[in-house]
Each structure stands twice: as structure tokens, then as C-alpha cells.
Design a protein around this motif. Sequence first.
Motif, PDB file in Angstrom:
ATOM      1  N   ALA A  42       0.486  -1.107   0.205  1.00 23.62           N
ATOM      2  CA  ALA A  42       0.065  -0.131   0.355  1.00 23.62           C
ATOM      3  C   ALA A  42       0.684   1.146   0.060  1.00 23.62           C
ATOM      4  CB  ALA A  42      -0.348  -0.050   1.335  1.00 23.62           C
ATOM      5  N   PRO A  43       0.030   2.447  -0.263  1.00 24.30           N
ATOM      6  CA  PRO A  43       1.012   3.508  -1.233  1.00 24.30           C
ATOM      7  C   PRO A  43       1.825   3.984   0.667  1.00 24.30           C
ATOM      8  CG  PRO A  43      -1.131   3.746  -1.772  1.00 24.30           C
ATOM      9  CD  PRO A  43      -0.800   2.289  -1.818  1.00 24.30           C
ATOM     10  N   ALA A  44       2.609   4.823   0.539  1.00 26.46           N
ATOM     11  CA  ALA A  44       3.233   5.274   2.022  1.00 26.46           C
ATOM     12  C   ALA A  44       3.213   6.888   1.789  1.00 26.46           C
ATOM     13  CB  ALA A  44       4.800   5.368   2.145  1.00 26.46           C
ATOM     14  N   ALA A  45       2.349   7.233   2.785  1.00 30.07           N
ATOM     15  CA  ALA A  45       2.122   9.161   2.224  1.00 30.07           C
ATOM     16  C   ALA A  45       2.998   9.831   2.701  1.00 30.07           C
ATOM     17  CB  ALA A  45       1.112   9.427   3.557  1.00 30.07           C
ATOM     18  N   GLY A  46       3.346  10.818   1.479  1.00 29.01           N
ATOM     19  CA  GLY A  46       4.554  11.241   0.946  1.00 29.01           C
ATOM     20  C   GLY A  46       5.622  10.634   0.616  1.00 29.01           C
ATOM     21  N   THR A  47       5.605   9.598  -0.106  1.00 30.71           N
ATOM     22  CA  THR A  47       6.322   8.794  -0.837  1.00 30.71           C
ATOM     23  C   THR A  47       7.708   9.517  -2.053  1.00 30.71           C
ATOM     24  OG1 THR A  47       5.016   7.169  -1.196  1.00 30.71           O
ATOM     25  CG2 THR A  47       6.660   6.477   0.999  1.00 30.71           C
ATOM     26  N   TYR A  48       5.973   9.871  -2.814  1.00 27.05           N
ATOM     27  CA  TYR A  48       6.534  10.050  -4.249  1.00 27.05           C
ATOM     28  C   TYR A  48       6.919  11.599  -4.336  1.00 27.05           C
ATOM     29  CZ  TYR A  48       6.486   9.835  -9.170  1.00 27.05           C
ATOM     30  OH  TYR A  48       6.847   9.327 -10.464  1.00 27.05           O
ATOM     31  N   PRO A  49       8.206  12.114  -4.555  1.00 24.24           N
ATOM     32  CA  PRO A  49       8.986  13.409  -4.700  1.00 24.24           C
ATOM     33  C   PRO A  49       7.765  14.246  -5.093  1.00 24.24           C
ATOM     34  CG  PRO A  49       9.329  11.990  -6.164  1.00 24.24           C
ATOM     35  CD  PRO A  49       8.557  10.937  -5.527  1.00 24.24           C
ATOM     36  N   ASN A  50       8.203  15.755  -4.591  1.00 26.50           N
ATOM     37  CA  ASN A  50       7.419  16.386  -4.885  1.00 26.50           C
ATOM     38  C   ASN A  50       8.220  17.426  -6.119  1.00 26.50           C
ATOM     39  OD1 ASN A  50       5.469  18.477  -5.525  1.00 26.50           O
ATOM     40  ND2 ASN A  50       6.488  19.916  -3.462  1.00 26.50           N
ATOM     41  N   LEU A  51       7.601  16.434  -7.360  1.00 23.88           N
ATOM     42  CA  LEU A  51       8.400  16.908  -8.412  1.00 23.88           C
ATOM     43  C   LEU A  51       7.342  17.873  -9.537  1.00 23.88           C
ATOM     44  CD1 LEU A  51       8.518  13.314  -9.855  1.00 23.88           C
ATOM     45  CD2 LEU A  51      10.102  15.171  -8.774  1.00 23.88           C
ATOM     46  N   ALA A  52       6.651  18.210  -8.487  1.00 25.59           N
ATOM     47  CA  ALA A  52       5.051  19.001  -9.705  1.00 25.59           C
ATOM     48  C   ALA A  52       4.944  20.672  -8.700  1.00 25.59           C
ATOM     49  CB  ALA A  52       4.335  18.958  -9.587  1.00 25.59           C
ATOM     50  N   PRO A  53       5.915  21.098  -8.379  1.00 21.85           N
ATOM     51  CA  PRO A  53       5.529  22.370  -7.288  1.00 21.85           C
ATOM     52  C   PRO A  53       4.599  24.110  -7.660  1.00 21.85           C
ATOM     53  CG  PRO A  53       7.499  22.380  -8.062  1.00 21.85           C
ATOM     54  CD  PRO A  53       7.584  21.711  -8.056  1.00 21.85           C
ATOM     55  N   ARG A  54       4.758  23.723  -8.978  1.00 21.71           N
ATOM     56  CA  ARG A  54       3.465  24.858  -9.217  1.00 21.71           C
ATOM     57  C   ARG A  54       3.438  23.514 -10.319  1.00 21.71           C
ATOM     58  NH1 ARG A  54       5.842  29.875  -9.421  1.00 21.71           N
ATOM     59  NH2 ARG A  54       7.306  29.596  -7.269  1.00 21.71           N
ATOM     60  N   PRO A  55       1.711  23.960 -10.763  1.00 20.33           N
ATOM     61  CA  PRO A  55       0.885  23.375 -11.509  1.00 20.33           C
ATOM     62  C   PRO A  55       1.387  23.182 -12.786  1.00 20.33           C
ATOM     63  CG  PRO A  55      -0.889  24.711 -10.471  1.00 20.33           C
ATOM     64  CD  PRO A  55       1.022  25.002 -10.456  1.00 20.33           C
ATOM     65  N   PRO A  56       1.519  21.776 -13.058  1.00 22.41           N
ATOM     66  CA  PRO A  56       1.817  21.471 -14.601  1.00 22.41           C
ATOM     67  C   PRO A  56       1.421  22.176 -15.286  1.00 22.41           C
ATOM     68  CG  PRO A  56       1.775  19.749 -13.136  1.00 22.41           C
ATOM     69  CD  PRO A  56       1.198  20.361 -12.606  1.00 22.41           C
ATOM     70  N   MET A  57       2.285  23.130 -17.305  1.00 20.96           N
ATOM     71  CA  MET A  57       1.423  22.763 -17.412  1.00 20.96           C
ATOM     72  C   MET A  57       2.068  22.642 -19.376  1.00 20.96           C
ATOM     73  SD  MET A  57       2.731  27.170 -17.232  1.00 20.96           S
ATOM     74  CE  MET A  57       1.571  27.835 -18.373  1.00 20.96           C
ATOM     75  N   GLY A  58       1.920  22.258 -20.385  1.00 21.40           N
ATOM     76  CA  GLY A  58       2.229  22.093 -21.600  1.00 21.40           C
ATOM     77  C   GLY A  58       0.782  21.759 -22.495  1.00 21.40           C
ATOM     78  N   TRP A  59       1.138  20.779 -23.536  1.00 18.11           N
ATOM     79  CA  TRP A  59       0.379  20.055 -24.389  1.00 18.11           C
ATOM     80  C   TRP A  59       0.102  18.696 -24.891  1.00 18.11           C
ATOM     81  CZ3 TRP A  59       1.276  16.846 -28.935  1.00 18.11           C
ATOM     82  CH2 TRP A  59       0.391  17.199 -29.917  1.00 18.11           C
TER      83      TRP A  59
END
Length: 431
Positions: A42-59
Amino acid sequence: MSPSPVSRPGRALAGLTAVAACSAGLLAAPAPASAAPDPARAPAAGTYPNLAPRPPMGWNNWSYYMCDINEKTVLDNARALVRTGLAGKGYRTVTIDDCWMGRARGSRGELVADPVKFPHGMAYLGRQLHRMGLKFGIYEDVGTLTCEKFPGSLGHFQEDAAQFAEWKVDYVKADGCNVPVAPGHTKEETYRDLYGQMSRALRDTGRPITFSVSAPAYFQFDGDTVWHQVIGWSAEVGNLWRGGRDVALQQSTPAAKWSSIVYNFRYNAKLSGLQKPGRWNDPDFLLAGDTGLTREEIQSQMSLWAMMAAPLISSTDVTGLSGQARSVLGNKNVIAVDQDALGVQGHLVQQDDGSAVLAKPLRNGDTAIALFNSGATTRTLSVTTAAAGLPQAGSYRLHELVTGRRTRSGGDIVARDVPPHSTVLYRVTPG
């Protein structure tokens, strides 16, 4: 008993009304053993790194092109992002959605790009995007098949993640079609386990890959308690999550597109309490472009998405983007509201059947206020400073972020004669 795969909401006409189980006959084989939830994983809280400190933008190609996609189309749109200046304003992640693969895995069980659509392969595509200063995003599914029946990642999470890392992928969007629910397990348990497996696999590569989770979209109609629970663990395993229905496709009528924008706004606006800085509610793509929508409608979507700190992901033909659409997408003042460092989703402060008002605190002490007329007649909209959460002051400076007009108010925040389907977006400074 045959497993019950689930179809992606919005990808078929039936998906516009509800998220429903597909027929059991879609998958002939029983659910793989790895489909059964494993509490130890089961996923543990906070384990995925914070790789999007701002909302992602793109296409992303899906809403406009769907499966009619190839290497040239992707690279032409990428070059257009750079040429129009949109990349410089933040639209840098180019994501290839469903249909990029061959129908079967390779001899070693690897994912294989469609050799006709992508003759040079996905590593080449990533290199070209990186040379333009852009990021490379790709699509997969946690089920046995993607929504369009290409190979899914179930049973191959580690191998697929390693392959994405080898291709220098920067962003993965994981859908949830064709997920077999094993007997004795709930749908929610199954999705939680499979997204947890993909999350760990991506993390284990050591490459920083932003992870977009589609799980909540499959629970929008399962009751708020379950839906919100899924959003809760989506924020643990990934950086952003699709909350509900897909926005309308390019082939839809302008009226259907507008209706889908309003629908997605209304459900996402109610989820502000479940968002936190660096973990984003995603109400789906921006439709600004050759879509048949009016200037007021595409501007409303852009303004409302910015107020909700939503990812700003365009799905249109950027190569033929009108000056009007380019102006809407590239408005640096509206983008600044979306990308504000405080990372707060604006909240509804008042609404009725034909209007809504949102307020969003900003890092420098300003407040963004959006007054949205979703109805069919011109209206004057207003909100008190207390309701909007503004601090007491003798007056307030108002900067209208679309027109650039600057005014002052000694009391209520008012938008006069707002046309149908329009939004007035103010940045308000006390004093």
C-alpha cells in the motif's frame, strides 16, 4: 467469474453520462495475480517526490487529435509551442497520449512504438523535445490494456518504468481502463494497489518523472466518500490527478464543449479542500484554439482553471493557433495566478444556477477574484470583501487581468455587465 474491466470516462459517448463497468467479455483471461491488492505494498504518505511544485503546463494531443497522431504532428506542435512563445511562458511538457504503441509487446515483453506513426522510436522523440528545451510526457494504463486497447502496464510496472527512464521521459500519465477486479477485492482496493505499484516503479528508476494519476476519474460516480478517499491516496502516489469526466473532444459541437467546460469547472471547484501545494486537482485540458468556442468561452476556461490552480495543458493544434487563442493561453498575468507560489486552489465563495465567484489568496498578499457568468444573459456580478476573505482596508486596487484595466473600489468587488459565458478576473490589492 470473469473480471470486470473499467472504461475511461469520456472516451466514448457512454462515458459522458457515467463511469460504468465494461462488459466482462472484454478480457478473456482471468485477472493476473498482480491485480489482487497486496496490503504490504500500500502507498505510504509522502513517498512520491514533489516534482510539481507548480501546476504542470504543456500540451497533450488527446482532445484534439485522439489516435490520429504521429511523430511529425507531435514535433510540429512542439516547435509551434516554442515559435509562439508559449513554451517560454511555461507550456513545456509535451505528452503523447493513447495510441502511440504497437498492438503487442516486443519479443522481450517491452513496449514498442508504432513503427508507422513513430518510425524513429520514442527515445528519438524525447531527444528532439529536449533539444527544444521541452519535457517529454508519455501515456500508459495500470490495467491490462489502455483505453484504446493497446498494451497496459499491469504485470509490467517495473519494466515499463525502466523503459520510460531509458527514453528520458519526464512525465507519465497513467489511465485506469481495463482494470480487472479480482474476486474478494473492491474496485477501490484494486486501483489503489495498481497505482501504488506504478508509483513505486517510477520512483525506483531514480529519474524524476512527474506522475499524473487518473484513478479518481473512475470513482466520480461512486459517492463522494469513496471518490474523496481515492483523491486522498492519489495525492500520496502521484503529483496530480484527473478528478472526473474528460473534457469534450474536438469532434464535439461547440455547445457540447462549453457544457463540458462548465461541468468540469463545477465538480473541480468543489474539490479545493482536497488539494494542497504541489499536489494538484486536474479538471482536464484547455480547449483554446480552433474549437468553435467563442473568445469569452476560452477566456473563461483559462481564467477559471488558473483560479483553481489547475494544470494548464492545452489540447489543440498549436501550429494553426489564432492570435486570439494565443493571447488567451499566453496571458502572463492569468498564468501568474495559476502558478502562484502559495499553491492554493481558489474556493467558491458564492454561486447560483448562472454564476459563481471564486477567491484565491496569492503569495504577495493579493487576492485573485473571479466572477463567472455561466448563464445566457448579461449580468452584473458582485461579492462583498468579507465574503471574498479580503482584509479590511479603506479601499482596494483592482487589476482586471484580461483587459489590463485598473480601478479602485471602496467596498464590494463588482463586475458590471458581464456577457454570457464570460469571466472577469481581478487581482485585488488592499489599500
